[in-house]
Design a protein around this motif. Structure first.
Motif, PDB file in Angstrom:
ATOM      1  N   UNK A 148       0.833  -1.193   0.000  1.00  0.00           N
ATOM      2  CA  UNK A 148       0.000   0.000   0.000  1.00  0.00           C
ATOM      3  C   UNK A 148       0.876   1.255   0.000  1.00  0.00           C
ATOM      4  N   UNK A 149       1.902   1.250   0.851  1.00  0.00           N
ATOM      5  CA  UNK A 149       2.809   2.398   0.912  1.00  0.00           C
ATOM      6  C   UNK A 149       3.532   2.613  -0.420  1.00  0.00           C
ATOM      7  N   UNK A 150       4.002   1.525  -1.034  1.00  0.00           N
ATOM      8  CA  UNK A 150       4.667   1.642  -2.340  1.00  0.00           C
ATOM      9  C   UNK A 150       3.712   2.207  -3.390  1.00  0.00           C
ATOM     10  N   UNK A 151       2.481   1.747  -3.347  1.00  0.00           N
ATOM     11  CA  UNK A 151       1.496   2.208  -4.332  1.00  0.00           C
ATOM     12  C   UNK A 151       1.195   3.699  -4.150  1.00  0.00           C
ATOM     13  N   UNK A 152       0.981   4.113  -2.901  1.00  0.00           N
ATOM     14  CA  UNK A 152       0.708   5.524  -2.613  1.00  0.00           C
ATOM     15  C   UNK A 152       1.880   6.382  -3.096  1.00  0.00           C
ATOM     16  N   UNK A 153       3.090   5.936  -2.827  1.00  0.00           N
ATOM     17  CA  UNK A 153       4.269   6.682  -3.260  1.00  0.00           C
ATOM     18  C   UNK A 153       4.316   6.766  -4.788  1.00  0.00           C
ATOM     19  N   UNK A 154       4.116   5.623  -5.475  1.00  0.00           N
ATOM     20  CA  UNK A 154       4.163   5.621  -6.946  1.00  0.00           C
ATOM     21  C   UNK A 154       3.093   6.534  -7.526  1.00  0.00           C
ATOM     22  N   UNK A 155       1.888   6.463  -6.982  1.00  0.00           N
ATOM     23  CA  UNK A 155       0.797   7.272  -7.525  1.00  0.00           C
ATOM     24  C   UNK A 155       1.025   8.750  -7.232  1.00  0.00           C
TER      25      UNK A 155
END
Length: 163
Positions: A148-155
């Motif tokens: 989730x953290x990786x996704x939030x960062x990427x987005x």
């Protein structure tokens, strides 16, 4: 019986007996990420996305997939969301044994796409039915939170790049 579907973003017609399990039909198409595990829909080894929901293909009669969209791990592994999930799993120390990957990955994807901010309890309720052979539930929960953290960062990076 001819069964039209969209499989991994390609419209095709599956030819099979209506009661054949989706698992067996997909494996005959050489989609080997779909594994045969418990044959009861519990272990997660045969998980696919069927119309955007993770389902155990070992208990789905292929006739029920008529006009549906089916995504296997072969196709999904080329998507950005997959990389977020794999990075989260690596950070949590999850080894991807190759056997139960689909259940873990597609459960994580479903959680990331249905929750604004997943918490441990919600994730547990979504994954406690899985029997991953290479990790435990707490580590899997950690991996999904990291994903989730990786996704939030990427987005966030993508959003900032567009501005």
């Amino acid at each position: 019986m001819k069964i039209p579907v969209t499989l991994n973003n390609a419209k095709i017609v599956l030819e099979s007996e209506p009661n054949d399990r989706l698992l067996n039909v997909l494996r005959r198409l050489n989609l080997l990420s779909v594994k045969c595990g418990c044959s009861e829909g519990r272990c997660g080894a045969c998980t696919v996305l069927l119309d955007g929901k993770p389902v155990p293909s070992c208990i789905i009669p292929v006739a029920l997939s008529r006009d549906s969209t089916i995504i296997t791990l072969e196709y999904f592994s080329k998507q950005e969301d997959y990389q977020d999930i794999i990075n989260g799993f690596k950070k949590a120390g999850i080894n991807m044994c190759g056997y139960c990957n689909a259940g873990k990955v597609f459960s994580a994807w479903h959680i990331l796409n249905t929750s604004m901010k997943p918490d441990r309890r919600m994730i547990y309720e979504e994954v406690n039915h899985l029997s991953p052979c290479c990790t435990n539930t707490d580590t899997l929960i950690n991996g999904i939170l990291y994903a989730f953290d990786f996704r939030v960062h990427r987005m966030g990076v993508q959003k900032n790049a567009k501005n």
